[in-house]
Design an enzyme around this catalytic site. Structure first.
Site, PDB file in Angstrom:
ATOM      1  N   CYS A  96       0.817  -1.224   0.000  1.00  0.00           N
ATOM      2  CA  CYS A  96       0.000   0.000   0.000  1.00  0.00           C
ATOM      3  C   CYS A  96       0.853   1.277   0.000  1.00  0.00           C
ATOM      4  O   CYS A  96       1.473   1.588  -1.010  1.00  0.00           O
ATOM      5  CB  CYS A  96      -0.966  -0.045   1.177  1.00  0.00           C
ATOM      6  SG  CYS A  96      -2.416   0.954   0.914  1.00  0.00           S
ATOM      7  N   HIS A 195      -3.453  -5.589   2.519  1.00  0.00           N
ATOM      8  CA  HIS A 195      -3.097  -5.690   3.929  1.00  0.00           C
ATOM      9  C   HIS A 195      -3.675  -6.992   4.480  1.00  0.00           C
ATOM     10  O   HIS A 195      -4.315  -7.757   3.744  1.00  0.00           O
ATOM     11  CB  HIS A 195      -3.760  -4.530   4.709  1.00  0.00           C
ATOM     12  CG  HIS A 195      -3.202  -3.189   4.429  1.00  0.00           C
ATOM     13  ND1 HIS A 195      -1.979  -2.767   4.892  1.00  0.00           N
ATOM     14  CD2 HIS A 195      -3.725  -2.149   3.738  1.00  0.00           C
ATOM     15  CE1 HIS A 195      -1.773  -1.520   4.508  1.00  0.00           C
ATOM     16  NE2 HIS A 195      -2.805  -1.123   3.801  1.00  0.00           N
TER      17      HIS A 195
HETATM   18  N1  GLN Z   1      -1.999   6.914   2.330  1.00  0.00           N
HETATM   19  C1  GLN Z   1      -2.131   6.013   1.183  1.00  0.00           C
HETATM   20  C2  GLN Z   1      -3.565   6.009   0.600  1.00  0.00           C
HETATM   21  O1  GLN Z   1      -4.483   6.398   1.291  1.00  0.00           O
HETATM   22  C3  GLN Z   1      -1.762   4.594   1.602  1.00  0.00           C
HETATM   23  C4  GLN Z   1      -2.730   4.002   2.620  1.00  0.00           C
HETATM   24  C5  GLN Z   1      -2.236   2.684   3.204  1.00  0.00           C
HETATM   25  O2  GLN Z   1      -1.032   2.411   3.285  1.00  0.00           O
HETATM   26  N2  GLN Z   1      -3.198   1.826   3.675  1.00  0.00           N
HETATM   27  O3  GLN Z   1      -3.759   5.602  -0.534  1.00  0.00           O
END
Ligand code: GLN
Length: 244
Positions: A96, A195
């Site tokens: 992510c 995740h």
């Molecule tokens: N901040 C990034 C987004 O919102 C990554 C989010 C995350 O790592 N879950 O796309």
């Protein structure tokens, strides 16, 4: 090929900033699956002030936009070293927010563009909608071919040229909710929005990464000893095609 005294060094990039939704579970999975096979697991925590050491495999987790700012600055000034590592076949896994910084940039909704290290020919721009939910995706290099996890991101990632999707979603949004792609791969660099954490429920991907890291380090292919993954795949199968 079995061999005694195998070892892999694993660099954990910026866990104090990017470790959302239990992404540390990926490190624990790699560690245990090495130890169960008597492969030494040499763990190195890499923090913002550190010079990144040479490793066989690097992991970076996810995080919110504000944590990504500091990581972008710390990683970008070591971009050339990371590109060299990539071109030598080092394995990278980014989840992510960390995945987004493996591309050329991440443009959040507000504020400056965050520069990435271009390990992947990809870029990310913030979307208006946050994608949150279970994901099932199908790969073309794993058996079983499914990957499962959950996504929580507003970033929309687009892949270019030789950077190909890791998989294609059958449930969920993946990279951008439009082209069905999920994650990315170029050489031995892997990125994903999954995740969960990812690897405990996808042991076949964990073993694939361990095998690549051993092959890069020893310049030889290794057949990993089979483990009893009944529990892992029971968890995996319980998520496959779970409603979003
Ligand atoms: N901040 C990034 C987004 O919102 C990554 C989010 C995350 O790592 N879950 O796309």
């Amino acid at each position: 090929m079995e061999r005694a005294n195998l070892k892999i060094s694993v660099g954990h990039l910026y866990p104090k900033q990017l470790n959302l939704y239990g992404d540390m579970g990926n490190i624990i999975t790699l560690k245990k699956r090495c130890e169960w096979r008597s492969i030494e697991f040499d763990y190195k925590e890499i923090n913002l002030e550190d010079v990144i050491p040479a490793c066989d495999l690097y992991f970076i987790g996810g995080g919110q936009d504000k944590e990504q700012i500091d990581v972008s600055k710390a990683m970008y000034c070591q971009k050339d070293f990371l590109l060299e590592q990539r071109d030598e076949g080092t394995v990278f896994l980014g989840i992510c927010g960390g995945y987004q910084l493996f591309g050329h940039y991440y443009q959040p909704f507000e504020g400056e563009k965050l520069l990435g290290v271009s390990l992947l020919d990809a870029y990310t721009v913030a979307g208006k909608k946050r994608f949150i939910g279970n994901v099932t995706a199908e790969s073309d290099f794993l058996v079983p071919n499914t990957l499962v996890g959950f996504e929580n991101h507003s970033g929309l990632t687009y892949l270019q040229n030789d950077t190909k999707p890791l998989a294609f979603v059958t449930v969920g949004n993946g990279n951008n909710g439009n082209d069905k792609s999920e994650g990315a791969r170029y050489k031995n660099v892997f990125g994903t929005y999954l995740h969960g954490s990812l690897l405990p429920k996808n042991p076949h991907l964990a073993d694939y990464l361990i095998s690549l890291a051993l092959e890069k380090k020893y310049q030889n292919r290794f057949e990993l000893k089979k483990l009893n993954d009944e529990i892992e795949f029971s968890a995996h199968n319980s998520v496959v095609s779970k409603a979003y």
